[in-house]
Design an enzyme around this catalytic site. Sequence first.
Site, PDB file in Angstrom:
ATOM      1  N   GLU A 288     -64.668 -18.425  21.742  1.00 20.68           N
ATOM      2  CA  GLU A 288     -64.464 -19.568  20.848  1.00 20.68           C
ATOM      3  C   GLU A 288     -64.192 -19.116  19.423  1.00 20.68           C
ATOM      4  O   GLU A 288     -63.245 -19.572  18.773  1.00 20.68           O
ATOM      5  CB  GLU A 288     -65.695 -20.477  20.877  1.00 20.68           C
ATOM      6  CG  GLU A 288     -65.617 -21.652  19.922  1.00 20.68           C
ATOM      7  CD  GLU A 288     -64.499 -22.611  20.285  1.00 20.68           C
ATOM      8  OE1 GLU A 288     -63.519 -22.677  19.515  1.00 20.68           O
ATOM      9  OE2 GLU A 288     -64.588 -23.274  21.326  1.00 20.68           O
ATOM     10  N   ASP A 292     -60.614 -19.588  17.303  1.00 22.71           N
ATOM     11  CA  ASP A 292     -60.599 -20.354  16.055  1.00 22.71           C
ATOM     12  C   ASP A 292     -59.961 -19.580  14.911  1.00 22.71           C
ATOM     13  O   ASP A 292     -59.089 -20.097  14.202  1.00 22.71           O
ATOM     14  CB  ASP A 292     -62.024 -20.764  15.671  1.00 22.71           C
ATOM     15  CG  ASP A 292     -62.584 -21.849  16.569  1.00 22.71           C
ATOM     16  OD1 ASP A 292     -61.798 -22.489  17.280  1.00 22.71           O
ATOM     17  OD2 ASP A 292     -63.810 -22.056  16.565  1.00 22.71           O
ATOM     18  N   SER A 504     -60.339 -26.814  21.986  1.00 24.82           N
ATOM     19  CA  SER A 504     -60.801 -25.804  21.036  1.00 24.82           C
ATOM     20  C   SER A 504     -59.627 -25.076  20.406  1.00 24.82           C
ATOM     21  O   SER A 504     -59.754 -24.495  19.335  1.00 24.82           O
ATOM     22  CB  SER A 504     -61.699 -24.774  21.734  1.00 24.82           C
ATOM     23  OG  SER A 504     -63.022 -25.212  21.790  1.00 24.82           O
TER      24      SER A 504
END
EC number: 3.4.14.10
Length: 600
Positions: A288, A292, A504
Amino acid sequence: MVSFTLRAIGACLIGLPALITAAPTSHVSNDFHVVEQLNGVPQGWVQEGSPAPSTQMKFKLALVQGKTAEFEQRVMDISNPKHADYGKFMSREELDAFLQPSSQVKDSVFNWLASEGISKRSVKANTDWLTFTTSIATAEKLFNTRFYTFKNTADGSQIIRTLKYSVAASAAPYVQMVQPTTKFSAPRPELSSVFTSDLEITSSANVDCNVTITPDCIRELYKMGNTFAKKDPRNRLGISGYLEQYARLDDFSTFIDMFVPSLKGTTFDFKSIEGAKNEQNSSLDSVEASLDVDYAIGLSGALSTYYGTAGRGKLIPDLDQPNITENNNEPYIEQLFYLLDLPDSELPAVLSTSYGENEQSVPPTYSSVVCSLFGRLGARGVSVIFSSGDTGVGSACQSNDGKNTTKFNPIFPAACPFVTSVGGTRQINPEVAIHFSSGGFSERFARPWYQELDVRHYLGHELEKGKWDGMYNPYGRGFPDVAAQSYKFATRDHGKTIGVSGTSASAPLFAGVVSILNSIRLAHNKPRMGFLNPWLYTIGRSGFTDIVHGGSDGCTGTDMYSHLPTPYVPGASWNATKGWDPVTGLGTPNFEKLSKLVLI
């Protein structure tokens, strides 16, 4: 998606007992008024025992805010491009003065705390919030309750919580919420692990963008050309990090070298909130965090900060140990407090967050208070961006009010009206809605004015009459607001190139676009964009490509996280349609158009 304890937590989202949120004066018992109460231990948790009375725990108390309506109107005025106050953001000092409670409110609560030995000197006051640390023994007297240790049956993590808490009658009119108390659920990264796989690519050359997404694919699809944001401290890009997810600098550097060589040497700062670590050599999953930073920064080139917030790790066996308080943080609140306390010059212009949870799994007062705090960031000129979720119309698909009613499940904070929610798409020529893109209608937040016409049109003209009646709230805030690619993004993590899918990916992608738009505005002596939604649904709407193919799914009969049986709803879906829809919002960005619209 996983929980704040780094493992799947879907079990605690199914059949969560009803949360009874009453006004402080609704229940009276021996001069105590019940503030919040659960009707049982949430599914997915078991009560283990009592923590040691000397265990220290940090509490945050929200005072009743007397200017809620005035403040919300102020945020909307500041963010409405048709209003005279558009772009006139509030300073930290102005916001504090505007929301400062009366001396009567504070004195009443301070006197109550002092009656149990919590002196005013030991309490940190921050506008309409009080923070203090005390022992379990004192907290049990203060809140007329018992605290217990609860274990998550899915991953073994432990937390200290209660099923009910009260405040003294003298303070009840002034206390809105105290946490951590009744909140058991935890946010998850919006990643679809089913679609995580190794990739055999070393650059963007010869990549089929229908199969794998790279920064070059995004730039071509969304007509971004070679435009990057200027590195300007007024336009800092913030990325939220939880779950002991560590954004690794070596992976990021390799990603930039492979896919965005023009940004070679670009890096990001790390800020620790509540003692969060920055473990660059950790073996723990950091997909994650990698996703990002790779796409938010790789697309924008903006001056960037990764805000790591300490999550709730497993409790150590001896509850007398002093670091017990670190395991009971409410990460959203901790991060929001940190950011709102920053000087104006240090506040990010954009904040991208790829985490969420079922709205019904969050205590109503908690969701209301946290949403309002996101509004405060908007008042100070921050664009708050959230992924919409990866459960389509819903995964648990039943109510937690004790009736187990079959229904769709909206996502929080994506459904908060003060954040910009980003859904997911895949493919090019044509770009289509992806099946896991969460969307729908909040059961907590009323539909805001800025989307009234769009959502009303969808419900009245694009959705088949009577379809899904009783499964959703037709008067609630509709989400997502916009959408972006979300399937098989090339990402570097732990020295490997992998393909990652989920909203995400959509959120940091869109955050990168907004950072560049901010840079364009600042170069023309205009304020940054701030809270985006009123602009998106008016001037900005013509800068998006309407997605009319594809749709979401969900309610398959098996929860995607806990794998427990859930209600099966044949054909459950929101379809992508002409105009706004609850799977892709207004559509996907056309940067070429947006770059002109932001200067109007």
